[in-house]
Design an enzyme around this catalytic site. Structure first.
Site, PDB file in Angstrom:
ATOM      1  CE1 TYR A  22      -4.229   1.390  -0.309  1.00 34.50           C
ATOM      2  CE2 TYR A  22      -3.757   2.503   1.653  1.00 34.50           C
ATOM      3  CZ  TYR A  22      -4.541   2.278   0.497  1.00 34.50           C
ATOM      4  OH  TYR A  22      -5.477   2.982   0.284  1.00 34.50           O
ATOM      5  CE  LYS A  79     -20.451 -21.751 -14.887  1.00 36.76           C
ATOM      6  NZ  LYS A  79     -21.566 -22.879 -15.344  1.00 36.76           N
TER       7      LYS A  79
END
Length: 413
Positions: A38, A93
């Site tokens: 970050y 899925k």
């Protein structure tokens, strides 16, 4: 059935709700790690991507991430139950993408008032992902949605209920007809159902050699013919110039029956009326158009496939969609075109003709698999599928000019 219901609920609830999670791919153990992950370190890839947008593939996970997106209007065989009810299916899925092709996947369920709202929502977020897998969207809206998104998105868009089903059906169908000594160009085909899967299946079979005039499609009102005035533009593509009106009319002498409709619509009497050595794909789930036991007890020259895992010849989309995206992502294809779909069909069907390794037999829970009437398509647990199908798809993308990258060296070897 009660035990299965509770086991399925427990599977989804325990030990942690849901089937997918996010994992870290790089170190985050020290303060210095965090300064790279970050602020301030993250500014460097930001600047690089701003200068060269393609660097997003180099510095982020975009290139190996697919969004699985639905509005919940056609969930499995359960109907329009809304976006949140579709979430377990979309998570499933995502699980399959990761398990079979090591593709990261995020499920997104969209609420919307109009089709245009849905299209705008997906188009506006599409660039976050390497590809978009549309799922469980009812016809005919699904055709409009997919066409619009293919035109608007820079990443491949694939409606699995249409094209995944069509690819696996075509692969199994061509093999079954070969075994029966028949040529698809001469086959009389009856298609029970006229929704997204049915139309996509028939269109792909035509690309594989079937003749449109020899296809008889039926909806809830009977045969789709040229004198009907209640057809949408997609059904009109299959309006046959015929006096035949009922299933009994068209099944007489038919070589092929494809069912993507509902349970028990094909009777033993219908099967008796079909041509010698017929092929039946009864793909309604969980209950097929005809039970294999009934079809096989009616005549011994039939080849039958279903969508169920507890019978031979399962027509399962997992044979296709993870690997077609694997190949498309690895050459950064901007679309999934017909050449890639046909390459996928051929890779799947050819694999079924090869000797099956012991590890595949063990994973599939069987002692033997030999190409023939009870083994026309590979088993979902066949680990060879990823390499074979992804490579065929990637090569087709490169050769048809829709890939941004060349074939990686020694790809899938």
């Amino acid at each position: 059935m009660a035990d299965l219901r509770q086991e399925a609920l427990d599977y989804h609830a325990l030990p942690t709700p849901g089937k997918i999670s996010v994992e870290l791919t790089t170190a985050a153990e020290t303060s210095y790690d965090l300064s790279l992950a970050y602020s301030p370190g993250v500014a460097e890839p930001v600047r690089a991507i701003a200068e060269n947008p393609d660097d997003v593939y180099k510095y982020t996970g975009k290139g190996n991430t697919v969004a699985v997106i639905t509005n919940g209007t056609a969930i499995l065989g359960l109907g329009n139950l809304g976006p949140m009810a579709a979430k377990p299916v979309m998570e499933g899925k995502a699980l399959l993408f990761k398990r079979f092709a090591d593709i990261n996947s995020i499920d997104i369920e969209v609420k919307h008032k109009t089709v245009e709202d849905f299209i705008d929502t997906v188009a506006n977020i599409a660039d976050s992902f390497g590809g978009i897998n549309l799922e469980d969207i009812k016809a005919p809206e699904c055709f409009v949605i997919e066409k619009a998104l293919i035109e608007r998105c820079k990443v491949p868009v694939f409606h699995d209920d249409q094209h995944g089903t069509a690819i696996v059906t075509a692969a199994g169908m061509l093999n079954a007809l070969d075994i029966q000594g028949k040529n698809i160009k001469h086959a009389d085909i009856v298609c029970m159902g006229a929704g997204a899967a049915a139309i996509a299946c028939m269109e792909l079979l035509i690309k594989c050699g079937a003749q449109r005039e020899k296809i008889y499609m039926l909806d809830t009102k009977g045969v789709i013919h040229t004198r009907r005035d209640d057809l949408n533009e997609y059904k009109r593509l299959f309006a046959n110039n015929t006096d035949k009106r009922t299933l009994e009319d068209v099944i007489d002498g038919a070589d092929v029956f494809v069912g993507v409709s509902g349970p028990n619509v094909l009777s033993a009497e219908h099967v008796k009326m079909m041509a010698p050595k017929p092929v039946i794909f009864a793909c309604s789930n969980p209950d097929p158009e005809i039970k294999p036991e009934l079809a096989l007890s009616t005549r011994d020259d039939v080849i039958i496939a279903t969508g169920r895992s507890d019978y031979p010849n399962q027509v399962n989309n997992v044979l296709c969609f993870p690997f077609i995206f694997r190949g498309a992502l690895d050459v950064r294809a901007r679309t999934i075109n017909d050449q890639m779909k046909v390459a996928c069909v051929n890779a799947i069907r050819e694999l079924a003709k090869e000797p099956v390794p012991k590890e595949v037999l063990d994973a599939s829970g069987v002692d033997s698999l030999v190409f023939g009437k009870e083994y026309i398509i590979p088993k979902p647990m066949d680990s060879r599928l990823c390499g074979r199908v992804a490579k065929a798809v990637a090569m087709a993308a490169v050769e048809s000019g829709v890939a941004a990258l060349e074939m990686p060296e020694n790809y899938m070897e």
